[in-house]
Each structure stands twice: as C-alpha cells, then as structure tokens.
Design an enzyme around this catalytic site. Sequence first.
Site, PDB file in Angstrom:
ATOM      1  CB  CYS A   1       3.850  -5.245   0.510  1.00 35.90           C
ATOM      2  SG  CYS A   1       4.786  -4.273  -0.523  1.00 35.90           S
TER       3      CYS A   1
ATOM      4  CB  THR B   1       1.560   1.366   5.223  1.00 35.64           C
ATOM      5  OG1 THR B   1       2.723   1.531   6.192  1.00 35.64           O
ATOM      6  CG2 THR B   1       2.204   1.520   3.920  1.00 35.64           C
TER       7      THR B   1
ATOM      8  CB  CYS C   1      10.244  -3.258  -0.102  1.00 39.04           C
ATOM      9  SG  CYS C   1      10.202  -2.725   1.663  1.00 39.04           S
TER      10      CYS C   1
ATOM     11  CE1 TYR D   1       8.126  -4.466   6.484  1.00 44.74           C
ATOM     12  CE2 TYR D   1       9.603  -2.764   6.516  1.00 44.74           C
ATOM     13  CZ  TYR D   1       8.335  -3.045   6.886  1.00 44.74           C
ATOM     14  OH  TYR D   1       7.194  -2.063   7.382  1.00 44.74           O
TER      15      TYR D   1
ATOM     16  CG  HIS E   1       4.051  -6.794   5.946  1.00 41.36           C
ATOM     17  ND1 HIS E   1       4.071  -6.657   4.789  1.00 41.36           N
ATOM     18  CD2 HIS E   1       4.143  -5.574   6.718  1.00 41.36           C
ATOM     19  CE1 HIS E   1       3.870  -5.255   4.698  1.00 41.36           C
ATOM     20  NE2 HIS E   1       3.977  -4.787   6.099  1.00 41.36           N
TER      21      HIS E   1
ATOM     22  CB  CYS F   1       6.872   2.820   2.015  1.00 41.01           C
ATOM     23  SG  CYS F   1       5.362   1.755   2.259  1.00 41.01           S
TER      24      CYS F   1
ATOM     25  CD  GLU G   1       3.822   4.953   7.173  1.00 44.77           C
ATOM     26  OE1 GLU G   1       4.552   5.985   6.963  1.00 44.77           O
ATOM     27  OE2 GLU G   1       4.100   3.914   6.526  1.00 44.77           O
TER      28      GLU G   1
ATOM     29  CD  GLU H   1       7.129   1.568   6.202  1.00 47.14           C
ATOM     30  OE1 GLU H   1       7.946   2.097   5.159  1.00 47.14           O
ATOM     31  OE2 GLU H   1       5.937   1.109   5.739  1.00 47.14           O
TER      32      GLU H   1
HETATM   33 FE1  SF4 Z   1       5.863  -0.294   2.346  1.00 40.23          FE
HETATM   34 FE2  SF4 Z   1       7.884  -2.194   2.102  1.00 40.23          FE
HETATM   35 FE3  SF4 Z   1       5.842  -2.437   3.618  1.00 40.23          FE
HETATM   36 FE4  SF4 Z   1       5.697  -2.707   0.937  1.00 40.23          FE
HETATM   37  S1  SF4 Z   1       6.860  -4.183   2.445  1.00 40.23           S
HETATM   38  S2  SF4 Z   1       4.124  -1.754   2.189  1.00 40.23           S
HETATM   39  S3  SF4 Z   1       7.151  -1.255   0.215  1.00 40.23           S
HETATM   40  S4  SF4 Z   1       7.441  -0.939   3.775  1.00 40.23           S
HETATM   41 FE    FE Z   2       5.273  -1.005   6.234  1.00 42.16          FE
END
Ligand code: SF4
Ligand code: FE
Length: 488
Positions: free
Chosen positions: A102, A189, A296, A294, A290, A98, A255, A444
């Site tokens: 974001c 985070t 990500c 994810y 958000h 992570c 975190e 997460e």
């Molecule tokens: Fe982390 Fe993914 Fe959240 Fe971005 S979207 S802060 S990489 S968990």
């Molecule tokens: Fe997160």
Amino acid sequence: MPIRSAEQYIESLRNRNLNVYLFGERVEEPVDHPVVRPSINAVAETYRLAEEEPELGAADSTLVDGKVNRFLHVAGSAQDVVTQNRMQRRLGQRTGTCFQRCVGMDAINALYSITFELDEKHGTDHHARFLAFVKEMQAENFVIGGAMTDPKGDRSKAPSQQEDPDLFVRVVERRDDGVVIRGAKMHQTGCINSHWLLVMPTMRLSEADRDYAISCAVPVDHPGISYIYGRQSCDSRALEGGEIDQGNARFGGQEAAIIFDNVFVPNERIFIDGQYEYAAPLVERFTSFHRRSYVCKTGLGDVIIGAAATIADYNGVPKASHVRDKLVEMAHLNETIYGAGIAASHESKPTAAGNYQCDDMLANVCKHNVTRFPYELSRLAQDLAGGLMVTLPSDKEFDSEVTGPVLRKYLKAAPGVSVDNRRRVLRLIENMTLGRNAVGYLTESMHGAGSPQAQRVQIARMMNLEEKKKLAKHLAGVEDESEDEDAL
Ligand code: SF4
Ligand code: FE
C-alpha cells in the site's frame, strides 16, 4: 515480460544480488531465506488476489491498455478509493499480516497530484516524467516500495541543522543528467520485496533544506543501496523446523533500513528536486491516503476475532454470555476502524490533476483508532485464549515419545477437538499479539503512517473549534459577548 502471477512475482525477486544483511551476515538469496520468505509470500498474495478476485485486486488503467494491479492504479473516482480499502481488508484476512504494497499505491496517488501542481507553478515537466514511470510500473506489474522515514537525528533540528547532514536523505551532487543522493530511510515496509523505491521527503522543509527536497524513483537492486533487515519478535522460530510454533508459518511482514550510498538518479526518475514548498503537501497527501489504508488491520481483526471465537469453541464455552459479549466488543472495535477509513475514502474529492484524494480528517481518525483498538482486540483475544497461549510447550515436546502422549492426554478440551488444532489456534493468537505478526498488528498500528501524536496534530488543525463554538452559542442564545454591564 510483465509479471502475471504470484509465482512469477517470486521468481522476479531471484538473482538480484541485493546487499541484504540479517543476523550479521549478507543474505545470499533473500527469496530462499526462511525468515524472509513469509514476507515475500504476503506480497505474492496481492498478485494472487488480482487473479482470484479481480473486482478487488485489479482495476481499469487510464494509462495503459487493459487491467492493472490495483496497487499501481491511479484512483479516478471516489469509488476507486473505496475499493482500495475493500481490497486491503480482504488481503488482511487472507494473510493475517502486512502485505506491504500500500505504501507504493499511496505514494503514486499523492505524487500524481503534487507533480501536476508543481508543473503548473514552475513550468516543469515532472508530471509527464512521473506518468511515464507509473506507466512502466503498470505495464511490468512491478511492486513499488515507499522510502519516506529519515533517521531524523536531533528531533528539535531541521535537516540542514543536523550535526551529520546525512541524517535526512539529500542530494550531494548535481550533474547535467541527474543527481546523486545519500542518506538512509528507516523501517521501510516491504522494501526488499519491491522492484522500485519511491523516495519522498519525510517532513515540511524550508529554503535552507533545499537539497533535502528530493523525490525520485530508484531500482531496488541499485548497487549503491544496502538493506539492514529489522528482526521481528519470535522470527527465529522459522529457523527451528516445523510450522505450528510459528503460528502463521506462511505469511509475515518486513521492515528494513535502507542505506543510500551515493546513488545516481537520472533526470527522468526525479519528480521533485529542490522545490521545498511541495514537501509538506506531499507528506500530507501521502499520509492522508496511508492513514485510511490502515483499514488493512480490520482484515487482521477479522482473523483474530475468528481465532478468539474458535478457541472458545475448542474450550467448550461458545455460548457463555461473557464470551459472546467479548466477541461483540471485538467486532464493534474492528468495525469502528473500518467505518472511519471507508468513510474517508467515500468522501474523496478530485484534485486539480483529476485523481481523487480521500478526506483528511476521517483518514486521521481512522489511523488514530488503529493506534488503540488493535491493542484492546488483542487483550480480549488473550483473555479468551487463556494462559496456555504462553505456556504451551514447543512442537518438539509434542513429537517426543516421552512428553508427547502425556501432553496430548492433558491438553484435551471439548469432545472431538484435536489437541494439534487447539495449539495451532493458540499459536496464531500468540503470533498476532506477541509474536512475528504483532509487529504488524500492534506496533505498526501504533507508529506506521505516523505515531498517534501526528494524527492529533492534524485533528487539532481541522476540528474547526470556532465554527463549533458558533453553533453552541447560537443554540444557547448568546448574542452579545461584550462584558455584561450588570455583572457584579
Ligand atoms: Fe502494511 Fe497495512 Fe501499511 Fe498496507 S496499509 S503497507 S498492509 S501496514
Ligand atoms: Fe505500514
């Protein structure tokens, strides 16, 4: 001086005298702490991306002259929202964890439209305040952390009904020039790696919860704020020396619990105060952004698929049909996550304020897939890795004159494959499915941006069953549903 490079970002975090606690002690300098540093490196990669791949990592600002980091950009088109997702996948590939930035991006984009609508109704100047804040962040290229998740205490009670009124962040004092806030935000985070925190309410609020309807910006190094670091599985391997056993020694997530102990916030940094009816729409817009952020995890998925394929190569079985089939299944699951997320972004629509908001249903479907598929991807990666992934002796045994040569003899696999490379890849799979970065890749994925039930509630609200029933009845020829007189 604005932050231009990854190195300047890391330097900007030094000497802030933060109140950070880890392993029962105050951390003198988080930047140099071996457990903290990999998480800083991950955020630094967002700066490096903007330099090395600016088509993904940078954007043309409408607020300041020139390019800004995309994590600070207000999305002015559906394409902008789509590019956020492409950037997130790329950063997941580059870090395997992570990269933490974001939350701020999604908070900026949600507050942009909410403050505009709030001003239209109340005749306030919150949107202008917010724009001034975003401009400053863009000009300095700061990292913004979100601060949303309150401790929540008794989950059956509203904030104002809790035995301890501090279980949700609230305004405890109002002055002419600002407010004083108190409370805590849990498992936030990247908060210590940020320069500013955007405080937001965590759920729908009623009139009785007026003092809890607070959204504002506070500097991370405010002396009234403390941070209690959350530990991660196998994090102490970073304290052992050596890097192979860490699996991914360079990058990690972060975190921490944030404690606000009577923190003064000046008026110009307050974006919602008391307008409780905006808490629910703010939470919804933020979580919608958000939840499709994810994607990500598909970048991490690319890494774990690559690791699984590599270990099959090292074991000499890359062509075995069941191995190919497992890799195909992994790719299918990973792209299914990406498909829903990027579709949510493509379907973005303009808000009254003019920025673009992603599709809520598809964003929730994306995140719901994320609560499940990385677990299956991890299962398949562990299947391909074999038991050695968890029985592999420590790095120190490989360095020992007694055990090292024996281990190197018996852990040879396919011809020409180095034992060290083999254990590096096994440790990476361990890192992502059981170790430090399993925090980001698995738990997460389950709970970040809302636990699975939160998405099911949203999907239930939007699935429009009545419309679907009409479609079915039309095709089935159902015309009159009054009770059939001929029925027995
Ligand atoms: Fe982390 Fe993914 Fe959240 Fe971005 S979207 S802060 S990489 S968990
Ligand atoms: Fe997160």
